[in-house]
Design an enzyme around this catalytic site. Structure first.
Site, mmCIF file in Angstrom:
data_model
loop_
_atom_site.group_PDB
_atom_site.id
_atom_site.type_symbol
_atom_site.label_atom_id
_atom_site.label_comp_id
_atom_site.label_asym_id
_atom_site.label_seq_id
_atom_site.Cartn_x
_atom_site.Cartn_y
_atom_site.Cartn_z
ATOM 1 N N LYS A 1 16.861 21.523 -11.035
ATOM 2 C CA LYS A 1 16.238 20.381 -11.436
ATOM 3 C C LYS A 1 17.189 19.193 -12.120
ATOM 4 C CE LYS A 1 12.460 19.514 -10.842
ATOM 5 N NZ LYS A 1 11.491 19.648 -11.644
ATOM 6 N N HIS B 1 0.828 -1.157 0.046
ATOM 7 C CA HIS B 1 -0.112 0.102 -0.001
ATOM 8 C C HIS B 1 0.977 1.171 0.020
ATOM 9 C CE1 HIS B 1 -3.313 -2.787 0.963
ATOM 10 N NE2 HIS B 1 -2.471 -3.131 1.854
ATOM 11 N N GLU C 1 10.100 8.280 -16.661
ATOM 12 C CA GLU C 1 8.829 8.880 -17.118
ATOM 13 C C GLU C 1 8.268 8.557 -18.187
ATOM 14 O OE1 GLU C 1 9.058 12.869 -14.105
ATOM 15 O OE2 GLU C 1 9.451 13.089 -16.124
ATOM 16 N N SER D 1 15.827 21.583 -16.132
ATOM 17 C CA SER D 1 15.008 22.213 -16.438
ATOM 18 C C SER D 1 15.214 23.512 -17.183
ATOM 19 C CB SER D 1 14.122 22.573 -15.187
ATOM 20 O OG SER D 1 13.172 23.842 -15.152
#
Length: 469
Positions: free
Chosen positions: A290, A163, A297, A284
């Site tokens: 970043k 979970h 992704e 970024s």
């Protein structure tokens, strides 16, 4: 008769030219030209067989064979003109052959239809794609096993989750081996699919077979198939081999997406379990700090299109009557796309994973949080003869006491522990560390170092990297 109609190899029955918009809508050459190698291989095997059974003369076979090889060389050199008015890869190649060697090129199509021609080309491609993805999946599995071995030697402990909440401590090596197990099944699915599609439909002709005395078994062997398809309707009208390939692709994509999700989470500042390599991340345009996990992704996102390719072909196939229908032209782009997508994702992960830096101190601290050794306390009581359900309730109460005061179980006092059960004390709680918890999970397939080491050795043996001890 218009010039456009005159160029159609099937145009004898038609009195007017194909509408230009129909021609654009009907054509598949923009994507099926990718099958040129398979198409010419199929034609070379077919014409050789036609000569062997005396349907064509030796001179005609030589002329057509030399012409096909010349066309193949022209395509490979990038000098071939793919023409929309010639519809597809098959008609482009046949028309180019006719332009090169004259009317004898028309004899190549004896005892053959575009229906069985496209079916054999597509089976050849899909079989080769399945075997290639099996090999690439195996290569990534070998990387997973190697990383597991490295993590095992380092003794890195990771929190195991259910979970998405800390459940029990595990070895990082055990985590790697979980993905190795998934990839082993994925490899098997591709190999199984390749074995089932290992049949040549060439010789099925349009749908009913042919009256010509052809030898389908010889052609099948020449093309590297195990056997010819047993039913001509099925041979030209079925695409379940592509569906099975896309299904295997979808399941592999789901596994790679799960891996991607965990790597994304574990690389955040909130988790801090690992640092992804600069070579496989991006920055970024506005935030200089970043470091974005774009590879993971995109791997996670591209799973959606691979799933869609499977659903797309299922939807096409479900309503088509036997045998061939033009709907089946929609079978190729999804297969091409899924193969290309997974091929690059598998290579990227095989390259990226060994470059990831795992932070053992951080993962060990996280593994100790969330009362991850609570089950070990319950197991201790059960080993002393306390019924497990009673032990579960006792430890649940202790977790409540600890959580309300912001402490871990080993930080509770002797009095608190004895109040919960006379068999418990601070010494017992302190002895139940995450290291001991991991060490004690000795059941087959468990996370104990001994069991994980056995799993690594066995996995390396199945990969042919070592002899199983």
């Amino acid at each position: 008769m218009t010039d456009t109609k005159a160029k159609k190899l099937w145009g004898g029955r038609f009195a007017e030219a194909t509408d230009s918009l129909v021609e654009l809508f009907n054509a598949s050459v923009s994507f099926d030209q990718r099958l040129y190698e398979q198409d010419i291989r199929g034609s070379l095997a077919h014409v050789a067989m036609l000569g062997q059974v005396d349907i064509l003369t030796a001179g005609e076979v030589t002329q057509i064979t030399d012409g096909l090889n010349a066309v193949l060389d022209e395509i490979r050199a990038g000098d071939f003109e793919w023409r929309l008015d010639r519809e597809d890869v098959h008609m482009n190649i046949e028309a180019a052959l006719r332009d090169r060697i004259g009317p004898v090129a028309g004899k190549l199509h004896t005892a053959r239809s575009r229906n069985d021609q496209v079916a054999v080309d597509f089976r050849l491609f899909t079989k080769e794609a399945a075997l290639d993805l099996a090999a690439q999946t195996r290569a990534l599995r070998a990387v997973m096993v190697s990383e597991a071995e490295r993590a095992l030697e380092a003794g890195i402990i990771l929190p195991g989750y259910t979970h998405l909440q800390v459940a029990q401590p595990i070895l990082l090596a055990h985590w790697f081996m979980a993905y190795a197990a998934m990839l082993e099944r994925d490899e098997g699915r591709f190999l199984d699919a390749a074995a089932r599609m290992d049949e040549s439909p060439l010789g099925s002709s349009a749908l009913a077979g042919t009256p010509w005395p052809i030898d389908r078994h010889t052609v099948s062997t020449a093309l590297g198939f195990a056997r010819p398809t047993a039913n001509s309707l099925d041979g030209v009208g079925s695409r379940d081999f592509a569906l099975e390939f896309l299904s295997a692709c979808a399941i592999l994509s789901a596994h790679l997406s799960r891996l991607s999700e965990e790597l994304i989470l574990y690389s955040t500042f909130e988790f801090g379990f690992l640092t992804l390599p600069d070579s496989h991340t991006t920055g970024s345009s506005i935030m200089p700090q970043k470091k974005n996990p774009d590879v993971s992704e995109l791997a996670r996102g591209k799973a959606g299109r691979v799933f869609g390719n499977l659903m797309g072909l299922l939807t096409v196939v479900k309503g088509t009557p036997l045998a061939y229908n033009k709907d089946l032209q929609e079978d190729k782009e999804g297969v091409f796309d899924s193969y290309d997508t997974l091929s690059i994702v598998l290579r990227l992960y095989a390259d990226m994973l060994p470059k990831c830096e795992w932070h053992a101190k951080k993962t060990r601290e996280a593994a100790a949080r969330g009362y991850s050794t609570a089950t070990d306390v319950a197991d201790f009581l059960a080993r002393q003869g306390v019924p497990f359900r009673e032990a579960h309730e006792v430890v649940g109460g202790l977790v409540g006491v600890a959580s309300r005061s912001g402490r871990q179980l080993w930080e509770l006092t002797d009095e608190e522990l004895r109040a919960a059960h006379p068999l418990l004390n601070a010494e017992v709680a302190a002895s139940l560390t995450v290291e001991e918890s991991v060490k004690n999970r000795l059941s087959y397939g468990g996370t104990a170092p001994k069991r994980v080491r056995e799993a690594v050795v066995a996995a390396k043996a199945r990969l042919g990297l070592v002899t199983e001890e």
